[in-house]
Design a protein around this motif. Structure first.
Motif, mmCIF file in Angstrom:
data_model
loop_
_atom_site.group_PDB
_atom_site.id
_atom_site.type_symbol
_atom_site.label_atom_id
_atom_site.label_comp_id
_atom_site.label_asym_id
_atom_site.label_seq_id
_atom_site.Cartn_x
_atom_site.Cartn_y
_atom_site.Cartn_z
ATOM 1 N N UNK A 172 6.399 12.072 9.415
ATOM 2 C CA UNK A 172 5.694 10.783 9.362
ATOM 3 C C UNK A 172 4.887 10.663 8.070
ATOM 4 N N UNK A 173 4.196 11.738 7.708
ATOM 5 C CA UNK A 173 3.375 11.690 6.499
ATOM 6 C C UNK A 173 4.263 11.582 5.260
ATOM 7 N N UNK A 174 5.384 12.337 5.260
ATOM 8 C CA UNK A 174 6.275 12.257 4.103
ATOM 9 C C UNK A 174 6.863 10.854 3.964
ATOM 10 N N UNK A 175 7.145 10.199 5.104
ATOM 11 C CA UNK A 175 7.691 8.836 5.017
ATOM 12 C C UNK A 175 6.682 7.906 4.328
ATOM 13 N N UNK A 176 5.384 8.147 4.555
ATOM 14 C CA UNK A 176 4.365 7.352 3.849
ATOM 15 C C UNK A 176 4.374 7.655 2.351
ATOM 16 N N UNK A 177 4.469 8.940 2.033
ATOM 17 C CA UNK A 177 4.445 9.342 0.625
ATOM 18 C C UNK A 177 5.629 8.742 -0.140
ATOM 19 N N UNK A 178 6.809 8.780 0.504
ATOM 20 C CA UNK A 178 8.009 8.237 -0.146
ATOM 21 C C UNK A 178 7.811 6.766 -0.489
ATOM 22 N N UNK A 179 7.272 6.021 0.471
ATOM 23 C CA UNK A 179 7.085 4.581 0.229
ATOM 24 C C UNK A 179 6.021 4.331 -0.826
ATOM 25 N N UNK A 180 4.935 5.121 -0.776
ATOM 26 C CA UNK A 180 3.894 4.961 -1.793
ATOM 27 C C UNK A 180 4.475 5.264 -3.169
#
Lengths: 71, 522
Positions: free
Chosen positions: B390-398
């Motif tokens: 979940x956290x990596x999915x945020x990082x990818x989008x950022x």
């Protein structure tokens, strides 16, 4: 493929899946303006038609050999 | 400045956008399960039936960028931009024939990503890591392009406000859209884009049907639309003597696109969420409906040409800033009433959120499974694993947002071009092993390196501007999509080396595929 014996000739229908490759990857088959269909040049009409022909062939393959199958 | 805001179009757009994206938050309660498990968060529990997979894949593959960029290509290049149609025609027989097998292997052993499958089949962590990294790196620019698509839509609406983050100007509407997408992805996982995709498709089909009926009628019929295209752009030019010519390039672009498409992590994630092999096959039969929609969409590029939007002063601003991808937004503004412009733009904007969410989930699955758990914390719990995803999915989008903010759009497009070439190079490792038992993982790795290297060099030789590179053998020039020529090299190296290794070491000690949990330590 334990059920190969039971499928026999039916499995050959899968070759239909190759037809769209031949039809659209050989560009000289359809690289012309005439004849037009409803004003649409042949180049475009042919490829639009093959969307449906390809889907139809896949559907036939599905119905003949794969319907409801868990293979 | 001509970018005044149309209150009706903007009002309809904002209402639809927030209504539909709020579905993404509700989606966490749908087909209820423990979202702390990565197969639930990242694959929807492998429980999506044929109809839902159809919507999900449709939303996944026909992206906002597709909607603006492909018609723009037709607008600029003419018939040679139509290769996306033969590409769509041959991709579904490939899905029908090959991917039920992939689904079966993955479902049986609990694989969530292509790299999981490679790790299990070959027990080679390095190869699996390379496959995972290829997927992540190729997905990033694709995700960035969704934001570019959104930008074009916001520009079409005249929505423009900027905020300053880290000393750099950022478009406020884009930032809000990013927050919405990040929020529902984090919260609901793959269920969110699946639910949104259904509503989005209804909007897209409404828009398209309206466009193909109304636009030609206003422009004087399809004949008139095609008559507006310069005749030399209507077809693919014939070959010069001694060359296979542009028609060969057209065919290889279609073939390479079709071979690469379902190797992309977001496409595979969509397929793996299916509930059965039968669901995948039935999808392959019905997905061509999207291909037809895509073809009509491409023709919007010609319609924009026929309408002559480029010469209208009110759109000069948009064309100056976005180039040809502004053609379709301008066409809609020119020919449709305000409220319908709002609907159409909302459809395209939502069309960015669905693939954007799936791409970030797919990249997160890869990172978590094949980098984090394989190399950093092999013993982590399932809940911890999902939290990392979940956290990596945020990082990818950022990261994607940062990319479109700080880098020029041309570099995003160039990276996407090379991403497609790279993605194709995972084909031998991911797919060939399902059919050919005697492949060696070291040979696959060498083939991958050869393909990646050759593909990158060929793209570099065109200045990363053209995906077609002309190979020259004595007496013949072969203009070929670099992904295909690099893949041919890749496969030849893989087969030759595998054969040599097998001959020297005797028969293959073929071990059964490893289940994903215990097999991570070598």
């Amino acid at each position: 493929m334990k059920d190969r014996g039971g499928r026999g000739l039916r499995k050959w229908v899968n070759l239909l899946l190759l037809a769209p490759f031949i039809a659209v990857l050989w560009v000289p088959f359809y690289n012309s303006v005439e004849p037009r269909f409803f004003g649409i040049p042949y180049f475009y009409a042919y490829q639009l038609a093959w969307i449906w022909i390809g889907a139809g062939l896949t559907w036939i393959v599905y119905l003949v050999d794969w319907r409801g199958s868990d293979r | 400045m001509s970018s005044f805001i149309d209150p009706v179009a903007t009002g309809v757009f904002i209402t639809l956008f927030f209504l539909i994206s709020s579905l993404g938050f509700v989606a966490s309660r749908w087909k209820r399960a423990d979202l702390g498990h990565i197969e639930e968060w990242g694959l929807g529990g492998r429980r999506f039936g044929p109809l839902l997979v159809w919507f999900l894949l449709g939303g996944d593959l026909y992206t906002a960028y597709t909607f603006v960029a492909l018609p723009a290509l037709m607008y600029a290049a003419g018939g040679s931009g139509f290769f996306a149609v033969p590409y769509s025609i041959i991709v579904f027989p490939i899905v029908f024939a090959v991917f039920p097998k992939v689904w079966g292997v993955c479902a049986k052993h609990g694989y969530v990503t292509a790299a999981d499958m490679v790790a299990g089949l070959y027990r080679n962590r390095t190869l699996a890591l390379m496959i995972a990294l290829t997927g992540i790196v190729a997905t990033m620019p694709y995700l960035s392009l969704q934001l570019v698509g959104l930008e074009a839509i916001f520009a079409g609406l005249g929505l423009h406000a900027s905020i300053t983050i880290f000393g750099s100007e950022m478009e406020l509407p884009l930032f809000v859209a990013f927050l919405v997408m990040a929020g529902f992805t984090y919260n609901s996982g793959l269920r969110a884009p699946a639910m949104i995709a259904i509503v989005k498709d209804i909007l897209i089909y409404t828009t398209l049907i309206a466009a193909i009926l109304i636009v030609p009628a206003k422009l004087g019929g399809y004949g008139a639309v095609f008559d507006a295209v310069p005749p030399e752009k209507l077809l693919i030019p014939d070959a010069e003597p001694g060359s296979l010519g542009p028609q060969f390039a057209y065919a290889t672009l279609a073939l390479g696109g079709a071979l690469g498409l379902f190797l992309y992590p977001h496409a595979l994630t969509g397929l793996l969420s299916a509930s059965s092999r039968d669901a995948i096959r039935r999808n392959a039969v019905f997905m061509p409906i999207y291909a037809f929609a895509l073809a009509l969409l491409l023709l919007l590029g010609f319609m924009a040409l026929a309408a002559g939007v480029k010469d209208m002063p009110q759109y000069a601003d948009g064309f100056a800033r976005f180039g040809n991808i502004y053609a379709v937004p301008a066409l809609f503004k020119h020919l449709f009433p305000s409220w319908f412009v709002g609907v159409a733009f909302a459809a395209i904007a939502i069309g960015a959120l669905v693939p954007g969410a799936i791409m970030s989930i797919a990249a997160a699955n890869l990172f978590t499974r094949n980098v984090y758990r394989a190399y950093i914390r092999p013993e982590c719990s399932e809940a911890h694993e999902t939290q990392v995803a979940k956290i990596f999915s945020l990082l990818v989008k950022a990261g994607a947002l940062g990319f479109v903010t700080f880098f020029p759009e041309t570099s995003v497009v160039q990276l996407q071009l090379i991403g497609g070439i790279w993605m194709c190079q995972t084909l031998p490792a991911v797919l060939m092993g399902l059919y050919v038992r005697w492949l060696d993982s070291r040979a696959l790795l060498t083939g991958w390196i050869a393909g990646m290297g050759a593909g990158t060099l060929m793209a570099g030789a065109t200045g990363f501007k053209d995906s077609v590179y002309t190979l020259t053998i004595p007496g013949l020039e072969i203009p070929c999509y670099s992904a295909v020529s690099a893949l041919v090299l890749n496969i030849m190296v893989t087969l030759a080396l595998s054969l040599i290794i097998r001959l020297r070491t005797g028969a293959a000690p073929s071990s059964p595929p490893a289940p994903v949990r215990p097999a991570l330590q070598d």
